[in-house]
Motif scaffolding. Structure first.
Motif, PDB file in Angstrom:
ATOM      1  N   ILE A 217     -86.431 -37.414  48.952  1.00 22.39           N
ATOM      2  CA  ILE A 217     -86.525 -35.998  48.587  1.00 22.39           C
ATOM      3  C   ILE A 217     -87.195 -35.181  49.683  1.00 22.39           C
ATOM      4  CG2 ILE A 217     -87.639 -34.381  46.982  1.00 22.39           C
ATOM      5  CD1 ILE A 217     -87.279 -36.653  44.832  1.00 22.39           C
ATOM      6  N   LYS A 278     -85.831 -39.773  39.364  1.00 22.58           N
ATOM      7  CA  LYS A 278     -85.586 -39.056  40.621  1.00 22.58           C
ATOM      8  C   LYS A 278     -85.398 -37.563  40.387  1.00 22.58           C
ATOM      9  CE  LYS A 278     -83.076 -39.072  44.970  1.00 22.58           C
ATOM     10  NZ  LYS A 278     -82.029 -39.724  45.810  1.00 22.58           N
ATOM     11  N   GLN A 282     -87.642 -34.687  41.991  1.00 28.72           N
ATOM     12  CA  GLN A 282     -86.987 -33.650  42.784  1.00 28.72           C
ATOM     13  C   GLN A 282     -87.618 -32.303  42.470  1.00 28.72           C
ATOM     14  OE1 GLN A 282     -83.838 -34.712  44.402  1.00 28.72           O
ATOM     15  NE2 GLN A 282     -83.775 -32.825  45.608  1.00 28.72           N
ATOM     16  N   GLN A 286     -89.439 -31.248  45.808  1.00 28.94           N
ATOM     17  CA  GLN A 286     -88.372 -30.663  46.610  1.00 28.94           C
ATOM     18  C   GLN A 286     -88.926 -29.688  47.640  1.00 28.94           C
ATOM     19  OE1 GLN A 286     -84.720 -31.089  46.416  1.00 28.94           O
ATOM     20  NE2 GLN A 286     -85.204 -30.214  48.417  1.00 28.94           N
TER      21      GLN A 286
END
Length: 288
Positions: A217, A278, A282, A286
């Motif tokens: 990420i 995940k 994220q 992110q």
């Protein structure tokens, strides 16, 4: 009438919001709170506000009067919650509540030899009392919230590593909001009488997975290092870091595989796949 305990907490508030979104009228929902001032937002939504405390049996009897379904959110006072839970169930029986939905905990090992016994003792006893009480019950065996993962792993973008004594153990953590939504489905519908549901994710993840996902990420390499319990405690002491003992217990239980139970129970209730690890990470890591 549905009564939600712990109504000013995150889980309670989320469950109430989902009940309203599913068409349950505010006039059909009551909220148990210890402090009316903290429930002004719930009152503005049209909910009935009941003042009560798990330590105050008469207040529970009064609050439970006229209630059909009780969402019994487990207490957070670990030292006293076994006795608190006993009082809640006695009050539910005395008040004639029809159906108790209880937020328990999920673990493979349930006994004094488990690192999680401080957490699970009250759950094990409460489940037993519920089943023996004659009350209609639904037991929700909740896993760790996904939202707790960043707290367990610390500031990994600075350190470049996850340093926890969790070994190769995995955890089937799920979003608190999705647990609350599934709970609202159970409260709003029938067919859940005398059943237990595994409120866990449909996949279990290890901290190697977490490290790999954050690496993918962010583009920053994150390594997972699993020390022994002794090494971990010594490192904390050397660095002057204080971590609550119950958090360490959760990590040690993960190392034993106690958090690896998976299930599609929640997916069936909410009608879609659960948020995977995940996707959650994220949203947290992110890059802008």
């Amino acid at each position: 009438m549905i009564l939600v305990t712990g109504a000013t907490g995150y889980f309670g508030k989320l469950t109430i919001d989902f009940l309203l979104s599913k068409g349950i009228k505010a006039s059909q929902i009551a909220a148990l709170v210890r402090n009316a001032e903290k429930a002004t937002d719930l009152s503005k939504k049209g909910l009935k506000i009941c003042i009560g405390d798990y330590n105050d049996y008469p207040s529970l009897i009064k609050a439970f009067s006229g209630i059909d379904k009780l969402l019994f959110v487990s207490g957070t006072d670990l030292a006293n919650r076994t006795s608190q839970h006993e009082q809640v169930l006695k009050a539910a029986m005395a008040a004639g509540i029809r159906h108790v939905i209880y937020t328990s905990g999920e673990a493979k090992t349930e006994g004094p030899d488990s690192p999680l016994w401080t957490f699970t003792e009250a759950h094990v006893k409460t489940e037993k009392w519920l089943k023996e009480s004659g009350l209609t019950y639904t037991i929700l065996k909740n896993s760790l919230y996904l939202e707790y993962i960043p707290y367990f792993i610390g500031n990994v973008l600075e350190t470049g590593m996850i340093y926890l004594p969790a070994g190769n153990g995995k955890i089937s953590a799920a979003l608190r909001s999705e647990m609350a939504e599934a709970t609202a489905v159970i409260l709003a519908t029938e067919g859940h009488e005398n059943k237990s549901y595994h409120f866990v994710n449909s996949e279990a993840y290890g901290y190697e997975d977490v490290a790999r996902y954050i690496t993918e990420i962010t583009g920053k390499t994150i390594n997972y290092i699993s020390p022994t319990e002794e090494e971990f405690r010594a490192t904390l002491q050397q660095q002057g870091i204080a971590i609550p003992e119950e958090y360490i217990a959760i990590i040690l239980a993960q190392a034993r595989g106690d958090g690896e139970i998976v299930s599609d129970d929640m997916e069936k209730l909410i009608g879609r796949k659960l948020t995977p690890m995940k996707a959650f990470l994220q949203g947290v890591y992110q890059r802008g």
